[in-house]
Design a protein around this motif. Sequence first.
Motif, mmCIF file in Angstrom:
data_model
loop_
_atom_site.group_PDB
_atom_site.id
_atom_site.type_symbol
_atom_site.label_atom_id
_atom_site.label_comp_id
_atom_site.label_asym_id
_atom_site.label_seq_id
_atom_site.Cartn_x
_atom_site.Cartn_y
_atom_site.Cartn_z
ATOM 1 N N ASP A 64 -4.182 -5.468 -4.956
ATOM 2 C CA ASP A 64 -5.471 -6.155 -4.998
ATOM 3 C C ASP A 64 -5.588 -7.211 -3.893
ATOM 4 N N ARG A 74 -3.811 10.402 -0.077
ATOM 5 C CA ARG A 74 -4.461 9.558 -1.082
ATOM 6 C C ARG A 74 -3.816 8.175 -1.001
ATOM 7 N N THR A 75 -4.627 7.136 -1.005
ATOM 8 C CA THR A 75 -4.116 5.787 -0.787
ATOM 9 C C THR A 75 -4.266 4.891 -2.017
ATOM 10 N N ASN A 76 -3.421 3.864 -2.041
ATOM 11 C CA ASN A 76 -3.461 2.869 -3.110
ATOM 12 C C ASN A 76 -3.086 1.525 -2.498
ATOM 13 N N TYR A 77 -3.765 0.450 -2.952
ATOM 14 C CA TYR A 77 -3.546 -0.871 -2.360
ATOM 15 C C TYR A 77 -3.327 -1.932 -3.433
ATOM 16 N N THR A 119 -0.065 9.121 -0.196
ATOM 17 C CA THR A 119 0.594 10.347 -0.631
ATOM 18 C C THR A 119 0.662 11.358 0.517
ATOM 19 N N LYS A 128 -6.653 -5.337 -0.633
ATOM 20 C CA LYS A 128 -7.735 -4.353 -0.666
ATOM 21 C C LYS A 128 -8.901 -4.837 0.192
ATOM 22 N N ALA A 145 0.844 -1.195 0.000
ATOM 23 C CA ALA A 145 0.000 0.000 0.000
ATOM 24 C C ALA A 145 0.875 1.238 0.000
ATOM 25 N N THR A 146 0.331 2.320 -0.541
ATOM 26 C CA THR A 146 1.022 3.601 -0.506
ATOM 27 C C THR A 146 0.060 4.688 -0.054
#
Length: 111
Positions: free
Chosen positions: A60, A55-58, A51, A63, A48-49
Amino acid sequence: VQVVESGGGLVQPGGSLTLSCVVSGMIFGEYSMGWYRRPPGNPRELVATITSNSRTNYADSVKDRFTISRDNAKNTVYLQMNSLKPEDTAIYYCNTDRGDWGQGTQVTVSS
């Protein structure tokens, strides 16, 4: 820059853990942060990241089970891990957008 992870351990399948990563030596709030992991016998992969404006990103695979967050006042990024599975077993690493890495913390999911 110093990056220090903590919070790993042994947990049963379906359990939860929260990892923490404290960063010093840089203006923490200006950088994106990430959690990565290296499963046994496999290369390191993105988990995961987050910003600088959260703002997040995972990946799959995590998630809806994992949540990344940050507290800029504490120079800390967290990874809340729920519904853990044996395949989540890995060394978890914290990463700064500058390219700094911590030493990692072991997470083992096993009954």
